[in-house]
Design a protein around this motif. Sequence first.
Motif, short mmCIF file in Angstrom:
data_model
loop_
_atom_site.label_atom_id
_atom_site.label_comp_id
_atom_site.label_asym_id
_atom_site.label_seq_id
_atom_site.Cartn_x
_atom_site.Cartn_y
_atom_site.Cartn_z
N UNK A 35 -59.19 -12.65 8.94
CA UNK A 35 -60.48 -12.28 7.92
C UNK A 35 -60.90 -11.11 8.26
N UNK A 36 -60.44 -10.00 8.62
CA UNK A 36 -60.78 -8.83 8.73
C UNK A 36 -61.42 -8.39 9.89
N UNK A 37 -61.12 -9.41 11.05
CA UNK A 37 -61.75 -8.88 12.23
C UNK A 37 -60.40 -9.13 13.36
N UNK A 38 -60.61 -7.98 14.12
CA UNK A 38 -59.44 -7.80 14.94
C UNK A 38 -59.51 -9.11 16.10
N UNK A 39 -58.29 -9.57 16.32
CA UNK A 39 -58.21 -10.79 17.28
C UNK A 39 -56.88 -10.77 17.80
#
Lengths: 180, 330
Positions: free
Chosen positions: A64-68
């Motif tokens: 969802x667009x967030x780096x993980x």
Amino acid sequence: MSGPSPASAPDAILLRTSINGDAVSVAVEPHHTLLEVLRYQLDLIGSKQGCDKGDCGACTVQIDGKPALACLTLAVHAEGRAVTTVEGLGDAHGGCHPLQDAFDRHDAAQCGFCTPGILMSADSLLRRNPRPVSRDEVREALAGNLCRCTGYTKILDAVVDASEVMHGHGSDDAKKEVAQ
Amino acid sequence: MLRLPRFGVQTPDTLEDAVAALAQPGARLVAGGTDILPNLKHRLDQPPVLVSLSRVASLREIREEDGNLVIGAGVTLTEIAEHDRVRALFPSVAYAAGVIASPLIRNMGTLGGNVNLDTRCRYVNQTHFWRTAIGGCLKSEGDVCHVVPKGRICVAAMSSDLVPVLGSLGSTLVNQGPDGPRELPLLDYYGADGTAHIKREPGEVTREVRIPLPSTPTRARYAKWTVRKSIDFPLVSVAINVQLASDSVDAEVTGVSVVVGVLGSKPRVVTRLDEVIGRKLSDATVAHTVATRVHAQCKPLENVPYEAPYRRQMIRVFAQRAIEEMVAEG
Ligand SMILES: Cc1cc2nc3c(=O)[nH]c(=O)nc-3n(C[C@H](O)[C@H](O)[C@H](O)COP(=O)(O)OP(=O)(O)OC[C@H]3O[C@@H](n4cnc5c(N)ncnc54)[C@H](O)[C@@H]3O)c2cc1C
Ligand code: SF4
């Protein structure tokens, strides 16, 4: 999904997710990580398997667009989310993202193992900031991605340059490349 | 490549269903997974089923209620670090959340996972192969402790960055169990045995942490030292909260709370600080006295990297500096 007994192998689970904009349905083992599913079931081998325990950042993807970290994300946790891997990074830019061009210009990839993860962290930073980013911002955003070759200088140069190119500035080399 | 052992995963939508699912024998919770998954990859446990909190939306709120700032267990560390009210009311909480691990891990890791973080030790957070090469220890496959060789209990380190800070602010923890919610002072949640340092009742899920809104002007700070400036767990961890008679560093100290992490398996509350009460915070003897008490009462062990005597000296230095910085900031 019923609770398995320790003796029997738990059933596979149908994972429905979006990967690089494509709707994907795939049967996954509940104990498999997103990284394992990407690399070994979907052949998306851009995300790298480095330390496999959260230290190195080579497996960085965006959820969802967030780096993980894909190595510490259970595959089932991607249900209903949008996953972007390095393979999908250039999609909106006709094949190559300005970051990838900048990494090329600055020789910011040496062995290249950390590069996909770094690109995914850097892209998230650039999308969060509607203006060119500073070196300190890049340093902070990349603080979870280790590189053992470059000493980071060329990586910082490349990310700052890419952000300037995306806002109509950038190095002379970059301007030439964009003009071509 | 580090593979996870086989397990099933359940993803309930509500807290009640999570509590019910946790009743299965051997079931464990997973939130962000950034602590439990490396531990399972290292074969420190082999649960048959993980109950995931990823879909329990009710755990993801931050709100003000009954004189408390309430942070849900499912709120991520990034959200805590960036939240306007947390930053304004409790800057030491926002700061501590923002120096945990790396930006990637902060996007995944949650408050609930952080307050329930397993204890850590250089002899146990290793691969199964590494550990068994030295015969294991009380917390893994063996029956000795390599840190305190004649010790009967494990003294692995309580390594959460948020626990000392939340403890210094007088926070409480709310756990939801099969019989309803249970609220207790956060610092009472931890015990001395590193193999079972959390007093979580069977079937309980941490629902939220409640931080009381300050009733007097305060100055609070968290000091963390690590070798690298990112990714590392704390090696020195000191949280300080000072209450003042008025909103100035030249005002009298009316209360002070110091909580230190990464010693043994529970956070240490530093005592005998009464002597600084009534002095001005800007009086240099306050920083010195607090640092002396911290040094006298906090004895790091060789359970995490870096020599314990060095870390002991550094706890004093960091405690003193933290107060000096409060004063310099005004
Ligand atoms: C490379 C690396 C560096 C790290 N550095 C730091 C650091 O500097 N400081 C620090 O504090 N931590 C650090 N961590 C640990 C971890 O990332 C954080 O503590 C994080 O907040 C854990 O949250 P989580 O949601 O990922 O926990 P999980 O791994 O999902 O869970 C951790 C434990 O808590 C239990 N649990 C989770 N949620 C609940 C709940 N609601 N109720 C009851 N039990 C629950 C789980 O069963 C498990 O036992 C680091 C981890 C890695 C991999
Ligand atoms: S403190 Fe001792 S028993 Fe506990 S994990 Fe370390 S070596 Fe093992």
